[in-house]
Design a protein around this motif. Structure first.
Motif, mmCIF file in Angstrom:
data_model
loop_
_atom_site.group_PDB
_atom_site.id
_atom_site.type_symbol
_atom_site.label_atom_id
_atom_site.label_comp_id
_atom_site.label_asym_id
_atom_site.label_seq_id
_atom_site.Cartn_x
_atom_site.Cartn_y
_atom_site.Cartn_z
ATOM 1 N N GLU A 217 0.829 -1.193 0.000
ATOM 2 C CA GLU A 217 0.000 0.000 0.000
ATOM 3 C C GLU A 217 0.872 1.255 0.000
ATOM 4 O OE1 GLU A 217 -2.613 -0.144 3.341
ATOM 5 O OE2 GLU A 217 -3.520 -2.065 2.780
ATOM 6 N N THR A 218 0.268 2.373 -0.304
ATOM 7 C CA THR A 218 0.974 3.653 -0.261
ATOM 8 C C THR A 218 1.511 3.904 1.144
ATOM 9 O OG1 THR A 218 -0.410 4.586 -1.995
ATOM 10 C CG2 THR A 218 0.739 6.136 -0.570
ATOM 11 N N GLY A 219 2.798 4.263 1.204
ATOM 12 C CA GLY A 219 3.392 4.617 2.492
ATOM 13 C C GLY A 219 3.975 3.460 3.270
ATOM 14 N N THR A 220 4.038 2.260 2.687
ATOM 15 C CA THR A 220 4.580 1.109 3.420
ATOM 16 C C THR A 220 6.101 1.036 3.363
ATOM 17 O OG1 THR A 220 4.104 -0.235 1.458
ATOM 18 C CG2 THR A 220 2.529 -0.348 3.279
ATOM 19 N N GLY A 221 6.740 1.881 2.538
ATOM 20 C CA GLY A 221 8.199 1.903 2.496
ATOM 21 C C GLY A 221 8.784 1.142 1.335
ATOM 22 N N LYS A 222 8.160 1.237 0.164
ATOM 23 C CA LYS A 222 8.637 0.470 -0.991
ATOM 24 C C LYS A 222 10.011 0.953 -1.463
ATOM 25 C CE LYS A 222 4.718 1.142 -3.266
ATOM 26 N NZ LYS A 222 3.832 1.649 -2.196
ATOM 27 N N GLU A 223 10.214 2.277 -1.483
ATOM 28 C CA GLU A 223 11.540 2.768 -1.895
ATOM 29 C C GLU A 223 12.605 2.392 -0.873
ATOM 30 O OE1 GLU A 223 13.945 6.914 -2.904
ATOM 31 O OE2 GLU A 223 11.775 6.817 -3.255
ATOM 32 N N LEU A 224 12.264 2.422 0.400
ATOM 33 C CA LEU A 224 13.215 2.019 1.435
ATOM 34 C C LEU A 224 13.604 0.561 1.259
ATOM 35 C CD1 LEU A 224 14.725 2.844 4.001
ATOM 36 C CD2 LEU A 224 12.752 2.113 5.319
ATOM 37 N N ALA A 225 12.635 -0.295 0.929
ATOM 38 C CA ALA A 225 12.937 -1.707 0.673
ATOM 39 C C ALA A 225 13.851 -1.841 -0.537
ATOM 40 C CB ALA A 225 11.645 -2.488 0.466
ATOM 41 N N ALA A 226 13.588 -1.045 -1.591
ATOM 42 C CA ALA A 226 14.432 -1.093 -2.788
ATOM 43 C C ALA A 226 15.857 -0.642 -2.466
ATOM 44 C CB ALA A 226 13.829 -0.208 -3.879
ATOM 45 N N PRO A 242 16.400 6.336 -8.224
ATOM 46 C CA PRO A 242 14.951 6.163 -8.088
ATOM 47 C C PRO A 242 14.208 7.078 -9.045
ATOM 48 C CG PRO A 242 15.745 7.558 -6.326
ATOM 49 C CD PRO A 242 16.936 7.252 -7.204
ATOM 50 N N VAL A 243 13.150 6.587 -9.649
ATOM 51 C CA VAL A 243 12.338 7.416 -10.536
ATOM 52 C C VAL A 243 10.874 7.063 -10.337
ATOM 53 C CG1 VAL A 243 12.766 5.778 -12.416
ATOM 54 C CG2 VAL A 243 11.840 8.017 -12.944
ATOM 55 N N GLY A 281 25.761 0.002 -14.270
ATOM 56 C CA GLY A 281 26.527 -0.638 -13.207
ATOM 57 C C GLY A 281 25.796 -0.682 -11.885
ATOM 58 N N GLY A 282 24.703 0.080 -11.777
ATOM 59 C CA GLY A 282 23.983 0.154 -10.515
ATOM 60 C C GLY A 282 22.569 -0.373 -10.605
ATOM 61 N N THR A 283 21.673 0.266 -9.862
ATOM 62 C CA THR A 283 20.285 -0.188 -9.730
ATOM 63 C C THR A 283 19.334 0.941 -10.090
ATOM 64 O OG1 THR A 283 20.901 -1.733 -7.973
ATOM 65 C CG2 THR A 283 18.572 -1.153 -8.140
ATOM 66 N N LEU A 284 18.343 0.627 -10.913
ATOM 67 C CA LEU A 284 17.310 1.590 -11.292
ATOM 68 C C LEU A 284 16.006 1.157 -10.643
ATOM 69 C CD1 LEU A 284 16.568 4.082 -13.015
ATOM 70 C CD2 LEU A 284 16.031 2.512 -14.888
ATOM 71 N N PHE A 285 15.441 2.049 -9.816
ATOM 72 C CA PHE A 285 14.195 1.748 -9.112
ATOM 73 C C PHE A 285 13.047 2.448 -9.815
ATOM 74 C CE2 PHE A 285 11.274 3.054 -5.511
ATOM 75 C CZ PHE A 285 10.601 1.828 -5.485
ATOM 76 N N LEU A 286 12.154 1.668 -10.421
ATOM 77 C CA LEU A 286 11.005 2.201 -11.139
ATOM 78 C C LEU A 286 9.777 2.126 -10.237
ATOM 79 C CD1 LEU A 286 11.593 0.532 -14.640
ATOM 80 C CD2 LEU A 286 12.227 2.838 -13.907
ATOM 81 N N ASP A 287 9.519 3.231 -9.533
ATOM 82 C CA ASP A 287 8.345 3.289 -8.666
ATOM 83 C C ASP A 287 7.108 3.581 -9.519
ATOM 84 O OD1 ASP A 287 6.858 3.202 -6.393
ATOM 85 O OD2 ASP A 287 7.535 5.139 -5.601
ATOM 86 N N GLU A 288 5.968 3.026 -9.108
ATOM 87 C CA GLU A 288 4.709 3.176 -9.849
ATOM 88 C C GLU A 288 4.873 2.740 -11.309
ATOM 89 O OE1 GLU A 288 2.228 3.563 -8.147
ATOM 90 O OE2 GLU A 288 3.073 4.367 -6.307
ATOM 91 N N ARG A 323 20.472 -3.190 -12.878
ATOM 92 C CA ARG A 323 19.504 -4.059 -12.210
ATOM 93 C C ARG A 323 18.208 -3.283 -12.015
ATOM 94 N NH1 ARG A 323 19.876 -7.111 -6.288
ATOM 95 N NH2 ARG A 323 18.140 -8.544 -6.669
ATOM 96 N N ILE A 324 17.092 -3.934 -12.300
ATOM 97 C CA ILE A 324 15.800 -3.278 -12.205
ATOM 98 C C ILE A 324 15.046 -3.755 -10.966
ATOM 99 C CG2 ILE A 324 13.554 -2.935 -13.303
ATOM 100 C CD1 ILE A 324 15.776 -1.544 -14.753
ATOM 101 N N VAL A 325 14.604 -2.790 -10.157
ATOM 102 C CA VAL A 325 13.686 -3.053 -9.053
ATOM 103 C C VAL A 325 12.453 -2.190 -9.300
ATOM 104 C CG1 VAL A 325 13.308 -2.964 -6.561
ATOM 105 C CG2 VAL A 325 15.570 -3.541 -7.450
#
Length: 510
Positions: A217-226, A242-243, A281-288, A323-325
């Protein structure tokens, strides 16, 4: 030839065809230079600690007199072995090494230098006939090379570049520290059963390069987990980008993610690197990620299958190692049924699925989480603010529903800290929506009522007796679980486990 405005005559060393010879040159002094101009040059050129290694005595004297005049500290060594001893005693910003010296060669000194002091930038000096050796030195990690004979201006220019690189490194480290301080430590707080499962799962998948889908759910800390996945991965020293896909303008999504060439569209007045390239070389976090349109979904799928991306306006793709998260709070399966999300992409990004529990399902974590967020709001260590959160305030927090999850709790703690003026936080310091919940808000209300009947048995079990006592103590303290747990000598987590078990028994009993 080493030249420049010098007060002395010096001999510059020239290396050619493996034969050393000396070439005399007159080094003229510019009579217009005075102490004030020297001081200006010192200010203009950032000071470096320089190690100079050369077996030619005239060059040793030359560097010993001229480098300090440029504002640098210099240690002069006549050979490689003396340089190794100097490296044991001191650290240097730059080292100027002659490639051909008796005993240890410049390449051997360079190899040792990079082992014991990798941050020291090495500049090698060589004759025209040794150009291949100079290029080899660059492969070993040399910052640059200078051919003999050379001018003082060349040395000055190279050292200026070393200083610029050092300053950029320092600014980058300072910026990283500021970002880390602003974001707070990346830590998943909680010892509840759901959070322990999350932490264990992250520890297993983080060292891999597999794609991860973070759900919650919104606000559960998804970016923090990533971020936690990234920090525990082999890519932790590389970028984490993060994007928020939902925040990107629809007509610019493709350009932001994959980049574009100059002239690819109106307003594209220069080449632009996309986030896939920046995160190499790193990690790309695709939120939403569910907000991406079908065209961008196709390009994302292509990358996941081939490792290649193509800039807007380019004809040829290029490879990038990322790496994609992903994360979303939407039901992607429903979106697939509604033809809003590609099924083949869903399976590609869902190698591992990480579900984050809402805060209401891990209430026993609320006290520790509240203290952690209070420390972040106060910009102080948790240990210094933990005592500010009173038991009465904790009880109110435990009863709240937390529809906004951890994000809502973070806002509540910031509100309470400011209203309390940095002092103890009482229920009245909490927002009205928390301290005075709506009448229809669900509540455990476990202290009321009696134990469920145990069939037709007349004798009570030990568990029933224990639970009856727990409820009495809870009622005695007006429903305060913290106070009741303290009197019973059990942890708050154990208290919640027992109350949850009671609630399940009531549900099953109808």
């Amino acid at each position: 030839m080493v030249g420049g405005p010098l007060p002395v005559k010096a001999q510059a060393l020239h290396v050619g065809s493996g034969i050393k010879y000396k070439q005399k040159t007159e080094l003229m002094l510019d009579n217009t230079m005075n102490r004030n101009s020297d001081r200006e040059r010192v200010e203009a050129h950032r000071s470096l600690r320089v190690l100079f290694v050369d077996d030619e005595r005239s060059l040793q004297e030359f560097m010993r007199s001229e480098l300090p005049r440029l504002g640098h500290e210099v240690t002069v060594c006549p050979d490689g072995r003396a340089a190794l001893k100097a490296l044991e005693k001191s650290t240097f910003d730059a080292a100027i090494l002659d490639l051909r010296m008796p005993g240890m060669t410049g390449i051997e000194v360079l190899e040792h230098l990079k082992k014991v002091s990798p941050d020291t930038e090495a500049v090698v000096m060589t004759g025209h006939a040794s150009m291949e050796t100079a290029i080899e030195a660059v492969r070993f990690g040399a910052f640059d090379y200078i051919t003999k004979p050379c001018k003082l201006a060349e040395i000055e220019s190279v050292l200026s570049k070393v200083a610029e690189k050092r300053d950029l490194k320092n600014k980058n480290l300072a910026l990283q520290n500021r970002v880390k301080a602003a974001e707070g430590p990346t830590v998943l707080v909680g010892n509840s059963t759901p959070m322990t499962a999350v932490q264990n799962f992250i520890a297993r998948i983080a060292p891999t390069d597999a794609t991860v889908m973070v759900l919650g759910e919104t606000g559960t800390g998804k970016e923090l987990a990533a971020r936690t996945i990234w920090q525990l991965s082999k890519r932790a020293d590389m970028p984490f980008i993060p994007v928020n896909c939902g925040a990107l303008a629809e007509h610019l999504v493709e350009s932001e993610l994959f980049g574009h060439r100059k002239g690819a569209f109106t307003g594209a007045d220069r080449d632009h690197k996309g986030l896939f390239e920046v995160a190499n070389g790193g990690t790309l976090f695709l939120d939403e990620v569910g907000e991406l349109n079908k065209n961008v979904q196709v390009k994302l799928l292509r990358f996941l299958e081939s490792g290649e991306v193509r800039r807007v306006g380019d004809t040829e793709p290029f490879r990038t190692d990322v790496r994609i998260v992903c994360a979303t709070n939407r039901d992607l399966r429903c979106m697939i049924r509604d033809d809003q999300f590609r099924e083949d992409l869903y399976f590609r990004i869902n190698t591992f699925e990480l579900r984050l529990p809402p805060l209401r399902e891990r209430r026993q974590d609320i006290p520790d989480l509240a203290r952690h967020l209070l420390g972040r709001a106060a910009k102080r260590p948790v240990e210094q603010v933990a005592g500010l959160l009173t038991p009465e305030a904790i009880d109110v927090l435990l009863e709240h529903q937390w529809d906004g999850n951890v994000r809502e709790l973070a806002n509540v703690m910031e509100h309470a800290y400011i209203i309390a003026g940095g002092g103890p936080i009482l229920p009245e310091h909490l927002p009205h929506t928390v301290s005075h919940p709506r009448p229809h808000s669900p509540s455990l209300n476990l202290a009321q009522g009696t134990m469920p009947a145990a069939g037709h048995a007349t004798a009570r079990t030990l568990e029933e007796i224990e639970m009856e006592h727990l409820l009495r103590v809870l009622e005695k303290h007006g429903g305060s679980k913290t106070a009741a747990a303290t009197e019973l000598g059990i942890s708050l987590k154990t208290m919640y486990n027992k109350l949850n078990r009671l609630q399940e028994q009531r549900k099953s009993a109808g």
